[in-house]
Design a protein around this motif. Sequence first.
Motif, PDB file in Angstrom:
ATOM      1  N   ALA A 118       0.823  -1.213   0.000  1.00  0.00           N
ATOM      2  CA  ALA A 118       0.000   0.000   0.000  1.00  0.00           C
ATOM      3  C   ALA A 118       0.856   1.262   0.000  1.00  0.00           C
ATOM      4  O   ALA A 118       0.428   2.318  -0.477  1.00  0.00           O
ATOM      5  N   GLU A 119       2.091   1.136   0.500  1.00  0.00           N
ATOM      6  CA  GLU A 119       3.004   2.300   0.542  1.00  0.00           C
ATOM      7  C   GLU A 119       3.797   2.438  -0.741  1.00  0.00           C
ATOM      8  O   GLU A 119       4.702   3.261  -0.818  1.00  0.00           O
ATOM      9  N   ARG A 120       3.477   1.612  -1.762  1.00  0.00           N
ATOM     10  CA  ARG A 120       4.138   1.619  -3.062  1.00  0.00           C
ATOM     11  C   ARG A 120       5.586   1.183  -2.974  1.00  0.00           C
ATOM     12  O   ARG A 120       6.470   1.708  -3.653  1.00  0.00           O
ATOM     13  N   HIS A 121       5.833   0.179  -2.126  1.00  0.00           N
ATOM     14  CA  HIS A 121       7.103  -0.524  -2.108  1.00  0.00           C
ATOM     15  C   HIS A 121       6.900  -1.853  -2.819  1.00  0.00           C
ATOM     16  O   HIS A 121       5.813  -2.449  -2.753  1.00  0.00           O
ATOM     17  N   LEU A 122       7.930  -2.336  -3.468  1.00  0.00           N
ATOM     18  CA  LEU A 122       7.854  -3.616  -4.160  1.00  0.00           C
ATOM     19  C   LEU A 122       8.350  -4.703  -3.216  1.00  0.00           C
ATOM     20  O   LEU A 122       9.476  -4.621  -2.698  1.00  0.00           O
ATOM     21  N   SER A 218      11.948  -6.239 -11.338  1.00  0.00           N
ATOM     22  CA  SER A 218      11.339  -5.179 -10.529  1.00  0.00           C
ATOM     23  C   SER A 218      10.844  -4.036 -11.407  1.00  0.00           C
ATOM     24  O   SER A 218       9.740  -3.511 -11.207  1.00  0.00           O
ATOM     25  N   ALA A 219      11.669  -3.647 -12.364  1.00  0.00           N
ATOM     26  CA  ALA A 219      11.267  -2.564 -13.272  1.00  0.00           C
ATOM     27  C   ALA A 219      10.030  -2.957 -14.061  1.00  0.00           C
ATOM     28  O   ALA A 219       9.103  -2.147 -14.256  1.00  0.00           O
ATOM     29  N   LYS A 220       9.980  -4.195 -14.527  1.00  0.00           N
ATOM     30  CA  LYS A 220       8.827  -4.660 -15.285  1.00  0.00           C
ATOM     31  C   LYS A 220       7.583  -4.701 -14.409  1.00  0.00           C
ATOM     32  O   LYS A 220       6.481  -4.323 -14.841  1.00  0.00           O
ATOM     33  N   ALA A 221       7.743  -5.151 -13.167  1.00  0.00           N
ATOM     34  CA  ALA A 221       6.596  -5.213 -12.264  1.00  0.00           C
ATOM     35  C   ALA A 221       6.026  -3.825 -12.017  1.00  0.00           C
ATOM     36  O   ALA A 221       4.802  -3.641 -11.985  1.00  0.00           O
ATOM     37  N   ARG A 222       6.897  -2.833 -11.843  1.00  0.00           N
ATOM     38  CA  ARG A 222       6.422  -1.466 -11.582  1.00  0.00           C
ATOM     39  C   ARG A 222       5.664  -0.887 -12.767  1.00  0.00           C
ATOM     40  O   ARG A 222       4.877   0.048 -12.608  1.00  0.00           O
ATOM     41  N   SER A 223       5.898  -1.439 -13.950  1.00  0.00           N
ATOM     42  CA  SER A 223       5.192  -0.939 -15.134  1.00  0.00           C
ATOM     43  C   SER A 223       3.812  -1.564 -15.288  1.00  0.00           C
ATOM     44  O   SER A 223       2.998  -1.092 -16.100  1.00  0.00           O
ATOM     45  N   TRP A 390       1.475  -3.726 -10.042  1.00  0.00           N
ATOM     46  CA  TRP A 390       2.909  -3.957  -9.840  1.00  0.00           C
ATOM     47  C   TRP A 390       3.217  -5.440  -9.639  1.00  0.00           C
ATOM     48  O   TRP A 390       4.045  -5.804  -8.814  1.00  0.00           O
ATOM     49  N   LYS A 391       2.579  -6.303 -10.381  1.00  0.00           N
ATOM     50  CA  LYS A 391       2.814  -7.724 -10.190  1.00  0.00           C
ATOM     51  C   LYS A 391       3.853  -8.224 -11.185  1.00  0.00           C
ATOM     52  O   LYS A 391       3.738  -7.992 -12.380  1.00  0.00           O
TER      53      LYS A 391
END
Length: 477
Positions: A118-122, A218-223, A390-391
């Motif tokens: 919820a805090e936008r951490h991966l 991680s970069a792909k998940a954030r997209s 972000w999965k």
Amino acid sequence: MSILSERSLSAPSVPLSPAERAARGKAARARLPRSAHAVFDPGEKRPDPIDIIDRQSATRVPELVPVRYGRMLESPFRFYRGAAAIMASDLGALPHTGLVAQLCGDAHLLNFRLLASAERHLIFDINDFDETLPGPFEWDVKRLATSLVIAGRANGFSAKECSSMVRACVRSYRERMRDFAGMRTLDIWYARDDADRLEELLRAPVGKDVLRRVAGASAKARSRTSSQVAGKLTRLVDGVPRIVSEPPLVTPLDELLPDAEREELEGTLRDLVADYALTLSSERRHLLSRFHVTDTARKVVGVGSVGTRCWIVMMLGRDTGDPLLLQAKEAGTSVLAPFSGASVYDNQGERVVAGQRLMQAAGDIFLGWKRMTGLDGRERDFYVRQLRDWKGIARPETMDPRTLSLFGQICGASLARAHARSGDPIAIGSYLGHGDAFDEALAEFARSYADQNERDHQALDDAVARGRVTARTDLTE
């Protein structure tokens, strides 16, 4: 076999000391030695695996059941992903430790992934809780361990390499559980596995190549956001985003039903969104109220879930550039229930949500549940979550033995954290011990069960060839 339930997770009326809790773990060793976990002997009375999955299919959307069988036919690993009910039956027939934790129920490799907090951490965590229910902790560990062998065989790894991967994974689980045994209760609850600190879980440097893979994942998940998935699944029609038809995988309601029935179901799904919001906290209800429904469709998801009723709901906030996609997925009785006891929750959607909230370190802010009545007059339970946020999912088929072993170790450590939140880490850690007896036993179990999974996969192939079941093989996940 004793019957277990959510009540098994309750603390005793008289709190036990750490020494007494450790003694419970040692006592479980006397009942079931760690070496005994190596044994998997199905026997002649083992239920027909095709009967088991066919009984599940009886409650699913009939025209989608062949899609499920087609996906399970693709490979032994695809079969395994859809065969949680078969393994639950096999595990339920085995002696167990009686050391209970909230289980994922389907803890294979691909149900661990990168997720947004919820805090936008991966973070790295379990993602699938359709089968969650309390049960003996080792059931989850055995399902995870076996998935490593099946994935390794698919990659052409040797038996020695597969065995080594399982031992490393189980050791990671065991050592982290013993770490939790020495921690304070709140520290266990607050523990989480941040994506940028996964190297710490492995207790050793992993090398630049693996770190590059993690950074890329991680970069792909954030997209993978609501905006990104909306761009893939929708197109503008008269200035309003509409879900693009791709039957039978994605089917908008106006193609699925005649006008009268479509309007009735659209109203039901709008009511579902409005009513399920009552299961959210007040601030999240307020946030959801800022969005309005613009379109709905039926979606086929996963392998084991194919044929269950799953709806995607397109919503907009301030404008077309502010989308939110929710997924309302049917929740049936857990495959573990016949062996670990019925859930204390009357609503199966609530069972899923409660289990997810208990096991995950940080969950979806829009996770909730609702019972709804379908056009056939039958009540069905659903849980609701964001379709994508972000999965990042792993691709074991691209991994060499070392990388897959490292991934298995991260999964094992993460599973230990999830179990420690609900179970007794002192008792479980005491049972597991300092030595590698449990690790070695599970390496043998995983090999034997991977063999069984291959036989069951062949049985499905034979059933399709004989016309016992129908498979549709022209669709990929």
